[in-house]
Design a protein around this motif. Sequence first.
Motif, PDB file in Angstrom:
ATOM      1  N   UNK B 373       0.834  -1.205   0.000  1.00 42.31           N
ATOM      2  CA  UNK B 373       0.000   0.000   0.000  1.00 42.31           C
ATOM      3  C   UNK B 373       0.869   1.256   0.000  1.00 42.31           C
ATOM      4  N   UNK B 374       1.921   1.227   0.818  1.00 45.21           N
ATOM      5  CA  UNK B 374       2.818   2.384   0.880  1.00 45.21           C
ATOM      6  C   UNK B 374       3.515   2.584  -0.454  1.00 45.21           C
ATOM      7  N   UNK B 375       4.022   1.486  -1.026  1.00 47.95           N
ATOM      8  CA  UNK B 375       4.730   1.604  -2.292  1.00 47.95           C
ATOM      9  C   UNK B 375       3.793   2.162  -3.371  1.00 47.95           C
ATOM     10  N   UNK B 376       2.559   1.664  -3.376  1.00 46.56           N
ATOM     11  CA  UNK B 376       1.598   2.136  -4.370  1.00 46.56           C
ATOM     12  C   UNK B 376       1.329   3.625  -4.187  1.00 46.56           C
ATOM     13  N   UNK B 377       1.175   4.033  -2.927  1.00 50.30           N
ATOM     14  CA  UNK B 377       0.893   5.437  -2.666  1.00 50.30           C
ATOM     15  C   UNK B 377       2.062   6.331  -3.098  1.00 50.30           C
ATOM     16  N   UNK B 378       3.285   5.879  -2.767  1.00 50.72           N
ATOM     17  CA  UNK B 378       4.455   6.682  -3.128  1.00 50.72           C
ATOM     18  C   UNK B 378       4.617   6.760  -4.648  1.00 50.72           C
ATOM     19  N   UNK B 379       4.357   5.652  -5.321  1.00 48.12           N
ATOM     20  CA  UNK B 379       4.460   5.647  -6.787  1.00 48.12           C
ATOM     21  C   UNK B 379       3.446   6.590  -7.413  1.00 48.12           C
ATOM     22  N   UNK B 380       2.237   6.492  -6.890  1.00 46.29           N
ATOM     23  CA  UNK B 380       1.147   7.315  -7.406  1.00 46.29           C
ATOM     24  C   UNK B 380       1.483   8.804  -7.244  1.00 46.29           C
ATOM     25  N   UNK B 381       2.019   9.124  -6.092  1.00 45.51           N
ATOM     26  CA  UNK B 381       2.363  10.515  -5.817  1.00 45.51           C
ATOM     27  C   UNK B 381       3.446  11.009  -6.775  1.00 45.51           C
ATOM     28  N   UNK B 382       4.424  10.154  -6.998  1.00 49.71           N
ATOM     29  CA  UNK B 382       5.524  10.508  -7.898  1.00 49.71           C
ATOM     30  C   UNK B 382       4.998  10.735  -9.310  1.00 49.71           C
ATOM     31  N   UNK B 383       4.078   9.849  -9.709  1.00 49.73           N
ATOM     32  CA  UNK B 383       3.503   9.934 -11.037  1.00 49.73           C
ATOM     33  C   UNK B 383       2.764  11.275 -11.202  1.00 49.73           C
ATOM     34  N   UNK B 384       1.994  11.615 -10.177  1.00 54.87           N
ATOM     35  CA  UNK B 384       1.230  12.860 -10.246  1.00 54.87           C
ATOM     36  C   UNK B 384       2.153  14.072 -10.301  1.00 54.87           C
ATOM     37  N   UNK B 385       3.203  14.035  -9.465  1.00 54.64           N
ATOM     38  CA  UNK B 385       4.140  15.161  -9.454  1.00 54.64           C
ATOM     39  C   UNK B 385       4.825  15.298 -10.805  1.00 54.64           C
ATOM     40  N   UNK B 386       5.196  14.163 -11.384  1.00 54.78           N
ATOM     41  CA  UNK B 386       5.840  14.222 -12.693  1.00 54.78           C
ATOM     42  C   UNK B 386       4.909  14.812 -13.732  1.00 54.78           C
ATOM     43  N   UNK B 387       3.643  14.456 -13.630  1.00 49.82           N
ATOM     44  CA  UNK B 387       2.711  14.975 -14.625  1.00 49.82           C
ATOM     45  C   UNK B 387       2.493  16.476 -14.422  1.00 49.82           C
ATOM     46  N   UNK B 388       2.555  16.949 -13.164  1.00 51.56           N
ATOM     47  CA  UNK B 388       2.454  18.397 -12.940  1.00 51.56           C
ATOM     48  C   UNK B 388       3.628  19.089 -13.609  1.00 51.56           C
ATOM     49  N   UNK B 389       4.826  18.546 -13.373  1.00 52.43           N
ATOM     50  CA  UNK B 389       6.016  19.175 -13.926  1.00 52.43           C
ATOM     51  C   UNK B 389       6.020  19.129 -15.439  1.00 52.43           C
ATOM     52  N   UNK B 390       5.578  17.994 -15.992  1.00 56.69           N
ATOM     53  CA  UNK B 390       5.551  17.860 -17.447  1.00 56.69           C
ATOM     54  C   UNK B 390       4.590  18.891 -18.031  1.00 56.69           C
ATOM     55  N   UNK B 391       3.418  19.018 -17.405  1.00 58.68           N
ATOM     56  CA  UNK B 391       2.417  19.971 -17.865  1.00 58.68           C
ATOM     57  C   UNK B 391       2.969  21.387 -17.881  1.00 58.68           C
ATOM     58  N   UNK B 392       3.809  21.672 -16.881  1.00 60.52           N
ATOM     59  CA  UNK B 392       4.374  23.006 -16.758  1.00 60.52           C
ATOM     60  C   UNK B 392       5.331  23.323 -17.891  1.00 60.52           C
ATOM     61  N   UNK B 393       6.049  22.274 -18.351  1.00 61.86           N
ATOM     62  CA  UNK B 393       7.066  22.539 -19.360  1.00 61.86           C
ATOM     63  C   UNK B 393       6.505  22.676 -20.763  1.00 61.86           C
ATOM     64  N   UNK B 394       5.249  22.274 -20.949  1.00 63.14           N
ATOM     65  CA  UNK B 394       4.712  22.330 -22.302  1.00 63.14           C
ATOM     66  C   UNK B 394       4.432  23.770 -22.743  1.00 63.14           C
TER      67      UNK B 394
END
Lengths: 227, 394
Positions: B373-394
């Motif tokens: 559960x922890x690993x899934x949560x941490x992965x999910x969070x990382x994924x979301x953060x990456x998508x925020x950053x990616x969105x910013x660079x476009x």
Amino acid sequence: MATSGNKNMNAKLVLLGDVGAGKSSLVLRFVKGQFIEFQESTIGAAFFSQTVAVNDATVKFEIWDTAGQERYHSLAPMYYRGAAAAIIVYDITNQASFDRAKKWVQELQAQGNPNMVMALAGNKADLIDARKVAAEVIPLGTKLKYSSSNQDMSKIVVQDRKPEAQTYAEENGLFFMETSAKTALNVNDVFSEIAKRLPRLQPAQNPSGMVLMDRPAQTPATASCCS
Amino acid sequence: MYGTHSKRDMEIDYQSQVPILRPSIHARRAKITVKFQDLYGFTVEGNVDDVNVLNDVREKVREQGKVWWALEASKGANWYLQTHISSTLKTSLKFSALVNAITLKKLIRKGIPPVLRPKVWFSLSGAAKKKSTAPESYYEDLTKAVQDKVTPATKQIDHDLPRTFPGHPWLDTAEGHAALRRVLVAYSFRDSDVGYCQGLNYVAALLLLVMKTEEEAFWMIAVLLENVLVSDCYNKNLSGCHVEQRVFKDLLTKKCPRIAAHLDALEFDVSLVCTEWFLCLFAKSLPSETTLRVWDVLFNEGANLLFHVALAIFKMNEEELLTVHHVGDVIHIIQRCTHQLFDPDDLLTVAFDQIGFMTTTTISRQRKKQEPAVMAELDERLRRLNSINAGDEQ
Ligand SMILES: Nc1nc2c(ncn2[C@@H]2O[C@H](COP(=O)(O)OP(=O)(O)OP(=O)(O)O)[C@@H](O)[C@H]2O)c(=O)[nH]1
Ligand SMILES: [Mg+2]
């Protein structure tokens, strides 16, 4: 989240920013009116509370001062969840800390409470000789108007050209101030400005995005005082 | 000996430096706050009652020392090091080892005398064994090899040296900083997955004060992170720490259901206060002798003790916690309690007698359950953060 009685409200506030940007020092200055050269590094987060008077109401801030080390990032949501306000702190002598601050802003915009009042604080403004993040764009050839020997830091005049940090703040709906936990410059002001902008206290539209740098004197915080 | 860095002038004996304080009647009446040095040289603030408690504790420590000396006299000097029940032992010896182990467990829960701590900890924690499997000059070679290297970890360590128990009479000196630096830097190279995690500075600092040599403090850190605590507590995403927090929440619900329900209703996440406890092993929250008493048991009985202690802190404040309705009040109650726990027995009695038994298997099972559960949560969070950053660079 901000919860209000008639005239008194509680507001959860979180400080985020890079290691050593001065989050704990800002809180200590605000809550106890002190500055300690060597603050213990924060682990997880530390909690403080302090009340500010705005007009005829009071806001009791419940402050979470978080740890800045990158790996503590995974704990941050627990602290900003439901927060009514955030102060994102960077160190004006450290460009990397400004980049980190922008990351925090993005994260809060995406994941935080949508009505969150956000402040960007460029801390260590007393160290202007070591400045790395421009508060203002200085036209080539202009002589600096102030130096570290300048006595009254609060008199720094912001020029009409928009600074890097201020521009960023305006574009992102934050308000921006340069602060110094050491000299107390703008420390109480950041908190009272936030208090004023909290939605419940200000039923009129929240002028988020407006930057108030040269506004008249603010209502001081009740407990701590400036140097 | 260990070479240049060890047994250096760390033989400052804090106990002998600290004057016994006898507050005046006047001060007692006035209930004033006084500042004083505790057994390990830390400045603490408290009222006059706290000073008295601390003096009583000092007396108890002395009494407890006598018990240990008496046992040494009857069982031999190193009896407490012979509690390992190996299958090759003769039955009679096995029995005596078992008796010793039981005696020792009880004794340790009452506190190891400060002078014996280095020896007892080093042996019982497994640090001695760990050290014995490495070349004799391991620590010396390691510190020499890495002393001039600059990494993100070393930068962070340098930044934290003056911020680790500032004002302490030995830790906050050039010599103290240098010793702490070598231990932390050495460990950051031993395990580059951990590198340096803030929090370890406080743990290492306290270990230095107790162990008196850098090399032994280093091996204590090694055994703590590699064997005693759950794995990945201090790694780059603190996943082990997240697991422990979830297990703790379940335990609180089971062991202190009224508190858990009340805090839930306030939307108070106990991790808000517990994270620091688990990452600093209470070093930043409890008075020094109380922390070290917790560590006495930690090194002998293992990491589950941390749950006992954390639960005890909530349990001790149950009635008061149930009366408050603000997050801030909850934190003030807990912090006031931890800062004033000058008598370790107040805490440990609750931890052992009122929390009740928790088997290692139950807790291990809990951990296993929470890990994905922890690993899934941490992965999910990382994924979301990456998508925020990616969105910013476009
Ligand atoms: N000159 C100057 N130094 C400051 C100021 N604010 C903080 N510092 C110094 O910067 C260092 C770090 O300050 P902290 O307040 O501990 O920083 P932090 O952001 O809380 O750091 P972490 O808890 O590790 O995330 C300390 O040594 C402070 O003395 C300031 O306004 N001016
Ligand atoms: Mg801090």
